[in-house]
Each structure stands twice: as C-alpha cells, then as structure tokens.
Design an enzyme around this catalytic site. Structure first.
Site, PDB file in Angstrom:
ATOM      1  N   HIS A 242       0.955  -1.133   0.020  1.00 21.03           N
ATOM      2  CA  HIS A 242      -0.042   0.051   0.143  1.00 21.03           C
ATOM      3  C   HIS A 242       0.795   1.358  -0.197  1.00 21.03           C
ATOM      4  O   HIS A 242       1.831   1.168   0.476  1.00 21.03           O
ATOM      5  CB  HIS A 242      -1.039   0.056   1.175  1.00 21.03           C
ATOM      6  CG  HIS A 242      -1.888  -1.001   1.151  1.00 21.03           C
ATOM      7  ND1 HIS A 242      -2.889  -1.127   2.106  1.00 21.03           N
ATOM      8  CD2 HIS A 242      -2.472  -2.078   0.243  1.00 21.03           C
ATOM      9  CE1 HIS A 242      -3.621  -2.266   2.133  1.00 21.03           C
ATOM     10  NE2 HIS A 242      -3.388  -2.582   0.832  1.00 21.03           N
TER      11      HIS A 242
ATOM     12  N   TYR B  33      -9.506   4.584   8.194  1.00 14.80           N
ATOM     13  CA  TYR B  33      -9.806   4.669   9.495  1.00 14.80           C
ATOM     14  C   TYR B  33     -11.058   5.514   9.599  1.00 14.80           C
ATOM     15  O   TYR B  33     -10.872   6.521   8.845  1.00 14.80           O
ATOM     16  CB  TYR B  33      -8.560   5.081  10.237  1.00 14.80           C
ATOM     17  CG  TYR B  33      -7.263   4.308  10.416  1.00 14.80           C
ATOM     18  CD1 TYR B  33      -6.965   4.051  11.723  1.00 14.80           C
ATOM     19  CD2 TYR B  33      -6.706   3.825   9.046  1.00 14.80           C
ATOM     20  CE1 TYR B  33      -5.901   3.121  11.892  1.00 14.80           C
ATOM     21  CE2 TYR B  33      -5.403   3.055   9.524  1.00 14.80           C
ATOM     22  CZ  TYR B  33      -5.136   2.426  10.632  1.00 14.80           C
ATOM     23  OH  TYR B  33      -4.137   1.767  10.824  1.00 14.80           O
TER      24      TYR B  33
ATOM     25  N   LYS C 298       1.820  -1.111  15.322  1.00 13.55           N
ATOM     26  CA  LYS C 298       3.136  -0.670  15.719  1.00 13.55           C
ATOM     27  C   LYS C 298       3.574  -2.022  16.621  1.00 13.55           C
ATOM     28  O   LYS C 298       4.707  -2.371  16.605  1.00 13.55           O
ATOM     29  CB  LYS C 298       3.363   0.222  16.635  1.00 13.55           C
ATOM     30  CG  LYS C 298       3.225   1.600  15.853  1.00 13.55           C
ATOM     31  CD  LYS C 298       4.372   1.693  14.973  1.00 13.55           C
ATOM     32  CE  LYS C 298       4.302   3.008  13.931  1.00 13.55           C
ATOM     33  NZ  LYS C 298       3.971   2.412  12.454  1.00 13.55           N
TER      34      LYS C 298
END
Length: 395
Positions: free
Chosen positions: A72, A200, A296
């Site tokens: 992406h 999101y 993360k």
C-alpha cells in the site's frame, strides 16, 4: 540440554531472533508453550512497516511475502462525512505491506526447521533463573517431563502474559500502564476488500477500521464498550454498524460476506523498564504493548530483535558487551516514539462518550492533519516506520 541463547516464545520476536543468530553461527533453542499448529494459525497483526519488510528480505525470509503481500502507498481517514487520503509513498518514499503475522510465523518456522533449528513446541516454561549471575537456565515441562535448558543468555519473547517479565525483581522492575475506556470488536470477513487501502473512520457512534489479510479476506473492527461481550453482536448488528459508520462517507460501499473469529480486544498501552536484567533480555510484547491503532506491535518486536541480534553478534564475534549495556535504552527510545504515535492515533480517531467538546476537537485535529502537508508527513513518517539500524554488523 545446553545452548548459547535460550529463547522463550515462538512468535515473530523469538523466531526472528533465532533466525538472525543462526545466520551468524550462534546457537539457540526456542521453547514454545503452544503447538506448531496454534502458532501458525492464530490471527494477530497484519501490517508491516517498510523497515520490517526490508529486514525480512535481507535475511532470506521474503520470498512468499513478496508474492502474496498487499503493498500500500497510503491510507484513508474518514471523518465528518469526508474521505481524505494520506499518500505515504509520495510524502516519505516508503510503503507499508499487508502480510499476516501468522504467515510470517509460518515462514520463519519453516526456515528454522529446514536449517536444523531447535524449536520445542508444547514446552511450558516454569522458571527462569540464574540470569542475575553467570549461569542462566530455563526450567520447562514437555510431554509431562520437567527439563532444564542451560544457556549463556535468555531472551524473553513470551508475550505480555509470559513468565520472563514476571521474573524481574520488584526492586528493578518499573511498569508504565494506560487503560483506554473502550475496546475493539474485531472479525474476519470472507469477502473481497472494500477498498485498496486501509480506512480509518471517526464517526459519532464510534471508530471503525477496515483492513484486509488477503485479496479475499478482510479484517474489520468496531469501537465498543470496554466490557462488551462479543456474543451481543449478531451479524446483522455488525453490518448495520459498519454501514452507518463507513458507508456514509462519499458513498463508500462495504463488501459483505460470512463473518468469523468475532472477538473483543481491550485497548491498552504498557512499557517495561528496563528491558534487560543481567543475562536476560525482553523483546516484543513481553516488554511493551501498544493499542493497535498505529499498527506498531509486530513492528516493534522486529525492531527489538534487530537490536538484540546485533548485541549478541558483537559479543560472540568480538567479545563486546557495550551493546548489551545499551540494549534497553536503544529499544526504549523507539518504543516510546511508537507509544506516542499509537496514543495520538487512538486519541484522535475514537470519539469520547459524553464529550461534545472532545469530539469537535477531534474533527478539527483530523482536518488539520489531512489539510496540512506537515501534518500529513508526520503521520506518514510514523505510520510507515522509523528507519531500522543494520542488525548484522556491530558498530
């Protein structure tokens, strides 16, 4: 049994550490409490930073990833009825890749076993000791029999609920913890992805996230109450919520399909200091937890291991201990950067129940981030990952 590095945990951190050590001729043994099948099938994180992808390629683990990963160039932020795209590649020159954690685990297990590596599955570690002196050991039970693994060093890669962190003496251990007042309801969807990139969504009813695991499987999340029971969410209720939260943004159509693995995940941040005590080192989730909003978790585990492998190589090849001494501080600098970014994304994207002020402030913040090149660059740089130092050659 004896080895140079005893590793607890066959997740990405423990497996990758064993692989990196093997490449430099350093012996290790991995003890894993679960079965191989469980490790290879449990669904966890799925987004790799550019540095993580580069490291896997550099160490010979990237063949299947390069064939199957979804690469992406950006992400979308939806809010206030609008869709705004952050072009990560244009802003930073980097990309992110979707490749499930379970796929990485499969790849490294196959590589370790093909190279004659020692992984003992269904081996429950019961005690770690001797690490404050010069004779570390791990006691574990395998097939009903207790065994002892003696080693030069211990790598605790056994996750948040493992025994490694719990073995740190109370007068040394310091933990930083933050509980968030909401959770995620996550699920897999057997359907073509709704979009080509992650979405999101900030919505008055709650956050929503669209991501994917492959070209035929999507991963969806909904913000729910922290004590929510997944059994309260029927398929009809789930789809209604997604259509309201995502479908109202510029006509976005949510791809539907059979749902599976519906579960609630609490949101928390946690950091352990120090990450090294004597001859035991913590890496990955045993040392820190981040809310998944910033993607993360797995990347921090890979970063920890690259630093730890470098320290082991310096010791075994050049009899240096300075990188051992610097391990905790080096990793924690990155960990706290990732904690800040994950907290920031989480705080910006999740509506605050009962606070009209905070919700309007979040919309203003999203507007500022997406309309400013400086704001978009900050998000893109942190999302695609800070650079990884070379694991191979000690300075």
């Amino acid at each position: 049994m004896r080895t140079q590095v005893g590793i607890i945990g066959a997740g990405p951190a423990g497996l990758l550490l064993s692989h990196l050590l093997h490449l430099e001729g350093i012996d290790s043994v991995i003890l894993e409490s679960r079965s191989r099948q469980y490790c290879e099938q449990r669904i966890r994180a799925g987004l790799l930073e550019q540095g993580s992808v580069d490291l896997l390629n550099d160490t010979g683990l990237g063949d299947r990833m390069n064939r199957e990963a979804l690469v992406h160039d950006g992400i979308e932020l939806c809010f206030d009825g609008k869709r705004r795209r952050i072009d990560i590649h244009e802003l930073t020159g980097r990309q992110v890749s979707i490749y499930g954690q379970q796929e990485i685990v499969k790849d490294i297990i196959a590589a370790r076993l093909a190279a004659g590596g020692k992984i003992i599955f269904e081996a429950q570690a019961k005690e770690v000791g001797g690490f404050e002196g010069d004779k570390p050991f791990i006691r574990y039970v395998h097939e009903g029999i207790e065994h002892r693994l003696d080693c030069d060093y211990i790598a605790g890669c056994d996750g948040f609920h493992g025994i490694s962190r719990e073995a740190i003496p109370a007068d040394i251990f310091k933990g930083y913890d933050r509980q968030y007042p909401f959770a995620w309801l996550g699920m897999l969807v057997q359907a073509k992805p709704t979009a080509d990139e992650l979405i999101y969504c900030h919505h008055p009813e709650g956050f929503a996230l669209f991501t994917m695991r492959s070209s035929t499987v999507s991963r969806l999340y909904l913000q729910v109450e922290v004590d929510e029971d997944a059994k309260n969410w029927s398929e009809d209720r789930i789809w209604d919520a997604f259509h309201r939260r995502l479908g109202q943004h510029d006509g976005l159509e949510v791809s539907m399909g059979p749902l599976s693995q519906i579960a609630v995940t609490p949101m928390r941040s946690f950091v352990t200091e120090p990450m090294r005590v004597g001859r035991m080192f913590l890496a990955g989730d045993s040392a820190h937890i981040v809310p998944p909003t910033g993607a993360k978790g797995m990347n921090l585990a890979i970063a920890d291991v690259s630093v730890l492998a470098r320290a082991f190589i310096a010791y075994y090849k050049k009899n240096r201990t300075d990188l051992f001494d610097a391990y905790s501080a080096t990793c924690l600098q990155r960990v706290w950067r990732a904690q800040h970014f994950s907290w920031w994304m989480t705080s910006m994207m999740h509506p605050v129940a009962g606070s009209a002020f905070d919700n309007e402030r979040q919309i203003a913040e999203l507007e500022a981030v997406t309309s400013s090149r400086a704001g978009s660059t900050f998000l893109a740089e942190n999302y695609s990952g800070l650079p990884l130092a070379s694991w191979r050659e000690p300075v």
